[in-house]
Design an enzyme around this catalytic site. Structure first.
Site, PDB file in Angstrom:
ATOM      1  N   CYS A  11       0.865  -1.186   0.000  1.00  0.00           N
ATOM      2  CA  CYS A  11       0.000   0.000   0.000  1.00  0.00           C
ATOM      3  C   CYS A  11       0.901   1.235   0.000  1.00  0.00           C
ATOM      4  CB  CYS A  11      -0.976  -0.021   1.181  1.00  0.00           C
ATOM      5  SG  CYS A  11      -0.239   0.215   2.807  1.00  0.00           S
ATOM      6  N   GLY A  13       1.764   3.692   2.905  1.00  0.00           N
ATOM      7  CA  GLY A  13       2.661   3.893   4.044  1.00  0.00           C
ATOM      8  C   GLY A  13       2.956   2.655   4.857  1.00  0.00           C
ATOM      9  N   ASN A  14       2.325   1.531   4.515  1.00  0.00           N
ATOM     10  CA  ASN A  14       2.537   0.260   5.207  1.00  0.00           C
ATOM     11  C   ASN A  14       2.216   0.344   6.697  1.00  0.00           C
ATOM     12  OD1 ASN A  14       5.279  -1.968   5.951  1.00  0.00           O
ATOM     13  ND2 ASN A  14       3.275  -2.552   5.211  1.00  0.00           N
ATOM     14  N   CYS A  16      -1.533   0.682   7.443  1.00  0.00           N
ATOM     15  CA  CYS A  16      -2.977   0.400   7.515  1.00  0.00           C
ATOM     16  C   CYS A  16      -3.378  -0.779   6.641  1.00  0.00           C
ATOM     17  CB  CYS A  16      -3.790   1.631   7.121  1.00  0.00           C
ATOM     18  SG  CYS A  16      -3.543   3.051   8.202  1.00  0.00           S
ATOM     19  N   ARG A  17      -3.553  -0.530   5.348  1.00  0.00           N
ATOM     20  CA  ARG A  17      -4.129  -1.547   4.467  1.00  0.00           C
ATOM     21  C   ARG A  17      -3.240  -2.770   4.259  1.00  0.00           C
ATOM     22  NH1 ARG A  17      -5.790   2.480  -0.280  1.00  0.00           N
ATOM     23  NH2 ARG A  17      -3.940   3.504   0.579  1.00  0.00           N
ATOM     24  N   ASP A 126      -8.901   3.736   1.165  1.00  0.00           N
ATOM     25  CA  ASP A 126      -7.938   4.243   2.144  1.00  0.00           C
ATOM     26  C   ASP A 126      -8.686   4.701   3.386  1.00  0.00           C
ATOM     27  OD1 ASP A 126      -5.886   5.405   3.566  1.00  0.00           O
ATOM     28  OD2 ASP A 126      -5.234   6.722   1.943  1.00  0.00           O
TER      29      ASP A 126
END
Length: 160
Positions: A11, A13-14, A16-17, A126
Site C-alpha cells: 500500500c 505507508g505500510n 494500515c491496508r 484508504d
C-alpha cells in the site's frame, strides 16, 4: 522451495491496508504449507513506523494480530523474493510496475479476483482519517478478497 508461493502486500505507508492484508492472509493461510507471507511494504513508507492503532484493533477483532510489526519501504529484493505481489490500489500497482518493470508479471490488485458491486479490480479504500468504520470496511473487503486470491494462487500452481 520451488513449490512455495511467497506473497507480499503493498500500500502507501505500510501502516494500515497492507499490514491488515498481511494479518488476514496469515490467518487464512496458516494451515497451508505452500503459502508463505513475506509480509507487507509501502511505496511511500517510512521504515520503522508502527501499525496504526485502528488497524491493530481491526486485526485483533478478526483474530489476525501481527506481533512486532514495523513498516518498511518496498524494495527490489522484496519483489525478487516474491512469487505474488498484491497492491491495494491501481495507483500502487502502477507505481510498482513503473519502479520495478522486471517484476510486473508478479503484480496484481488485491481485488482482481472478486467483484464488488459488479466490478472486479476495485481499489481497497484508504481508511486514513476516516474513523473506525472505514477500517472495518477495509477489513471486510480484505476478508472477501483474500480467499479469492488464495484460490487464484493455488489454481495457478496446479496449471503450471
Amino acid at each position: 522451495m520451488d513449490s512455495e508461493k511467497r506473497v507480499l502486500f503493498v500500500c502507501t505507508g505500510n501502516t494500515c491496508r497492507s499490514p491488515m492484508a498481511e494479518g488476514i492472509f496469515r490467518k487464512a493461510s496458516k494451515n497451508n504449507a505452500v503459502l508463505v507471507s513475506l509480509g507487507s511494504a509501502g511505496v511511500a513508507a517510512y521504515d520503522g513506523d508502527r501499525i496504526s492503532p485502528e488497524t491493530a484493533d481491526e486485526l485483533q477483532r478478526r483474530n489476525a494480530t501481527l506481533n512486532n510489526f514495523v513498516s518498511r519501504s518496498v524494495t527490489m529484493q522484496m519483489l525478487e523474493s516474491s512469487s505474488h505481489v498484491f497492491a491495494m490500489t491501481e495507483s500502487h500497482l502502477n507505481t510498482l510496475i513503473r519502479r520495478f518493470p522486471d517484476y510486473a508479471e508478479k503484480c496484481y490488485l488485491v481485488c482482481d479476483f472478486i467483484e464488488i458491486n459488479g466490478k472486479a479490480g476495485m481499489d481497497v479504500p484508504d481508511p486514513i482519517g476516516m474513523g473506525v468504520r472505514a477500517y472495518k470496511q477495509v477489513g471486510e473487503v480484505l476478508e472477501h478478497a483474500i480467499p479469492a486470491l488464495i484460490d487464484f494462487i493455488e489454481n495457478e500452481e496446479s496449471t503450471e
